[in-house]
Design an enzyme around this catalytic site. Structure first.
Site, PDB file in Angstrom:
ATOM      1  N   CYS A  86      44.078  52.810  45.730  1.00  0.00           N
ATOM      2  CA  CYS A  86      44.424  52.181  47.008  1.00  0.00           C
ATOM      3  C   CYS A  86      45.718  52.732  47.605  1.00  0.00           C
ATOM      4  O   CYS A  86      45.954  52.598  48.804  1.00  0.00           O
ATOM      5  CB  CYS A  86      44.553  50.673  46.824  1.00  0.00           C
ATOM      6  SG  CYS A  86      43.078  49.885  46.146  1.00  0.00           S
ATOM      7  N   ILE A 113      27.001  45.131  24.697  1.00  0.00           N
ATOM      8  CA  ILE A 113      27.314  46.092  25.757  1.00  0.00           C
ATOM      9  C   ILE A 113      27.750  45.316  26.997  1.00  0.00           C
ATOM     10  O   ILE A 113      27.029  44.444  27.488  1.00  0.00           O
ATOM     11  CB  ILE A 113      26.129  47.016  26.091  1.00  0.00           C
ATOM     12  CG1 ILE A 113      25.728  47.826  24.857  1.00  0.00           C
ATOM     13  CG2 ILE A 113      26.494  47.946  27.241  1.00  0.00           C
ATOM     14  CD1 ILE A 113      24.561  48.767  25.102  1.00  0.00           C
ATOM     15  N   ALA A 138      29.764  45.489  31.007  1.00  0.00           N
ATOM     16  CA  ALA A 138      30.054  46.348  32.163  1.00  0.00           C
ATOM     17  C   ALA A 138      31.085  45.649  33.033  1.00  0.00           C
ATOM     18  O   ALA A 138      30.993  44.432  33.267  1.00  0.00           O
ATOM     19  CB  ALA A 138      28.796  46.644  32.970  1.00  0.00           C
ATOM     20  N   TYR A 192      56.891  24.593  55.595  1.00  0.00           N
ATOM     21  CA  TYR A 192      57.250  24.737  57.013  1.00  0.00           C
ATOM     22  C   TYR A 192      58.756  24.883  57.195  1.00  0.00           C
ATOM     23  O   TYR A 192      59.552  24.131  56.646  1.00  0.00           O
ATOM     24  CB  TYR A 192      56.800  23.526  57.842  1.00  0.00           C
ATOM     25  CG  TYR A 192      57.502  23.482  59.183  1.00  0.00           C
ATOM     26  CD1 TYR A 192      57.224  24.456  60.148  1.00  0.00           C
ATOM     27  CD2 TYR A 192      58.493  22.542  59.451  1.00  0.00           C
ATOM     28  CE1 TYR A 192      57.898  24.458  61.366  1.00  0.00           C
ATOM     29  CE2 TYR A 192      59.169  22.537  60.665  1.00  0.00           C
ATOM     30  CZ  TYR A 192      58.875  23.509  61.620  1.00  0.00           C
ATOM     31  OH  TYR A 192      59.545  23.524  62.806  1.00  0.00           O
TER      32      TYR A 192
END
Length: 548
Positions: A42, A274, A276, A421
């Site tokens: 990025c 397995i 991913a 605020y």
């Protein structure tokens, strides 16, 4: 336990780090075909634009660092060429020596990431055409620009990478043309919001071609489907990515609907032991619970942590994603999360749509304006999605909306948030709170909203509408909604008797607040069907321009 991880960018290293924190005895090996590990893809546009001086800052960690910190063995320039799930082995090729070996695993993790899509264009394989893929491609683009004194760049694709590259190459002094096959930039956004980005690009002297595809690239030109020929000595491919699933071909490892590897909430594939993770794995929507593929480094890190925990006895789960994104385009920040209007409609929701134009802070401290588009489900009042475009304060608000969406907030919950605020940071009624208030009123039919698109459609269909511009006469004469009459708010109470209470009435001002006040006056005087124009005349004019 021997853990073998294939891939070592965001997801793979995250798996290794979490697994090691849980289990000091596990043997952890990572095979990575690239030169660099754990790098920030990025950040590449910002290096090319000069905001980052040293490319090495995008690769803060190397294999030696991981060995010392986590006792993890990372082998760069080692490509796994085959998997045998039955024998629980992987075949590994050393890309430097070309030697091949077979390694055994108890647990295997696929973190092979994604690769840029390369469109089938005549001339796409030339030396001045670059995808934005890794640290090597960043270095190659930078070197090419410097050595060849590139002056004109064409970027194909106007998504995240395309827009970021457009900004940064412009900052570097190149003349940039941006080409997108869709009729808008950022296809994940609704068109009435994406148009504001297109305006920003044009304001910064970029050439933007929408609804065009590239048919040919030569050394000095790019030709499009409409016959445009663009002078260009550098071409950047930003046409999206696809998951790197070639390695599972010939195995029983299942793909999901998106083409990425199908996993459960523990990041497990359909085969035992397995996993991913990252850009090669399919996620799911927290709203619809349907499969969703939106590859992003933050998601990859979360997936990696979950997998590393589960395989070492933990109980973490991946809870899905909202498809959240944010980027900077010159002076604008663009953020979005959840469903767009078009996605919500395609999913069958009965939606309420609000365009909320508000300053990021108190007016007397010159707060920058932002446009918030929010979508909610009328039946449940659940917030479904938000898009924001503005110069300041977008990141703060989009993250509040992300949090609300993550916990399935209803629109009326937003008003009750105790948000921070002070005048330099917000308004007393923060735009997030105001968004919730307006949506609730609209859903409860207290203050109905009409979008510019719906208003234009109803006008075009010949429906008899009473449209009231509540602004000052000077503003009305400068720009107004088609067919509107001018009746400033100060005169509305005394002159409302001149209006027809039986007609469907639309009130509007510049951004929506005064239009809402006029709507309340008419409702209280017995008008039965009164709408306030969402986002006011400002949003209406933007919508009309976006249709041209």
């Amino acid at each position: 336990m021997k853990i073998v991880i294939i891939g070592s960018v965001a997801a793979g290293t995250s798996v290794a780090a979490k697994a090691r924190r849980n289990d000091e005895q596990a043997e952890i090996t990572i095979y990575h075909r690239d030169y660099d590990i754990s790098y920030s893809i990025c950040g590449i546009p910002y290096f090319l634009g000069g905001e980052i001086d040293d490319l090495a800052t995008l690769t803060p960690r190397n294999a030696d660092w991981f060995k010392k910190r986590y006792n993890v063995d990372i082998h760069t320039r080692h490509e796994v060429t085959a998997i045998d799930p039955n024998a629980k082995t992987v075949t590994v090729k050393n890309l430097t020596t070309h030697e091949t070996k077979v390694d055994h695993y108890d647990t295997l993790v696929l973190a092979t990431g994604a690769s840029p899509k390369v469109p089938q264009i005549d001339g796409v394989d030339q030396s001045h055409v670059f995808p934005v893929r890794n640290i090597q491609s960043a270095a190659a683009i930078d070197q090419y620009i410097t050595l060849n004194k590139s002056e004109k760049a064409t970027i194909i694709g106007a998504g995240f990478i395309g827009l970021e590259m457009a900004e940064q190459l412009t900052a570097r002094g190149l003349e940039v043309t941006l080409i997108e096959g869709e009729n808008q930039v950022m296809p994940h956004l609704d068109r009435d919001m994406a148009f504001r980005i297109a305006e920003e690009l044009q304001k910064n002297k970029l050439t933007l071609l929408l609804g065009e595809s590239v048919t040919q690239i030569t050394k000095k030109t790019v030709t499009t489907s409409s016959g445009n020929t663009i002078d260009s000595d550098l071409v950047i491919l930003a046409t999206g990515v696809k998951p790197n699933t070639k390695l599972i071909e010939g195995t029983a490892i299942a793909r999901g609907e998106s083409g990425a590897i199908k996993v459960n909430q523990q990041m497990q594939t359909n085969l035992p032991n397995i996993y991913a993770v990252g850009d090669v794995a399919e996620s799911f929507s927290m709203i619809t619970e349907k499969p969703l593929y939106r590859p992003l480094g933050s998601t990859a890190n979360k997936m990696g942590r979950v997998a590393g925990d589960v395989m070492t006895g933990g109980h973490l789960e991946h809870r899905g994603i909202l498809g959240t994104g944010i980027l900077r385009v010159f002076d604008l920040t663009v953020g979005y999360t959840g469903l767009s209007e078009k996605e919500a409609l395609s999913e069958g929701f009965d939606i309420e749509v609000l365009h909320n134009i508000k300053p990021s802070r108190a007016d007397y401290l010159e707060g920058a304006e932002m446009v918030i588009k929010a979508i909610a489900d009328r039946r449940t009042k659940r917030l479904l999605g938000v898009q924001i475009v503005g110069e300041d304060g977008v990141d703060k608000r989009i993250d509040v909306f992300v949090t609300a969406l993550s916990f399935k907030a209803k629109v009326d919950d937003l008003f009750h948030l105790d948000l921070a605020y002070a005048p330099p940071f917000s308004t007393t009624k923060d735009p997030v709170m105001y968004t919730g208030m307006a949506l609730e009123n609209a859903i409860e039919l207290k203050n109905k909203l009409i979008t510019p698109e719906e208003l234009v459609t109803r006008i075009s269909n010949g429906e008899e509408l009473q449209i009231i511009d509540t602004r000052a006469t000077k503003q009305y004469e400068a720009s107004r909604v088609d067919g509107a009459i001018n009746l400033p708010l100060a005169k509305l109470r005394s002159e409302a008797s001149q209006l027809n209470p039986a007609l469907t009435t639309v009130t509007y001002c510049n951004k929506g607040v005064t239009g809402n006040a006029a709507q309340n006056i008419l409702i209280n005087q017995g008008f039965k069907d009164v709408y306030n124009l969402s986002g006011g005349n400002k949003n209406y004019q933007s919508f009309k321009n976006s249709q041209n």
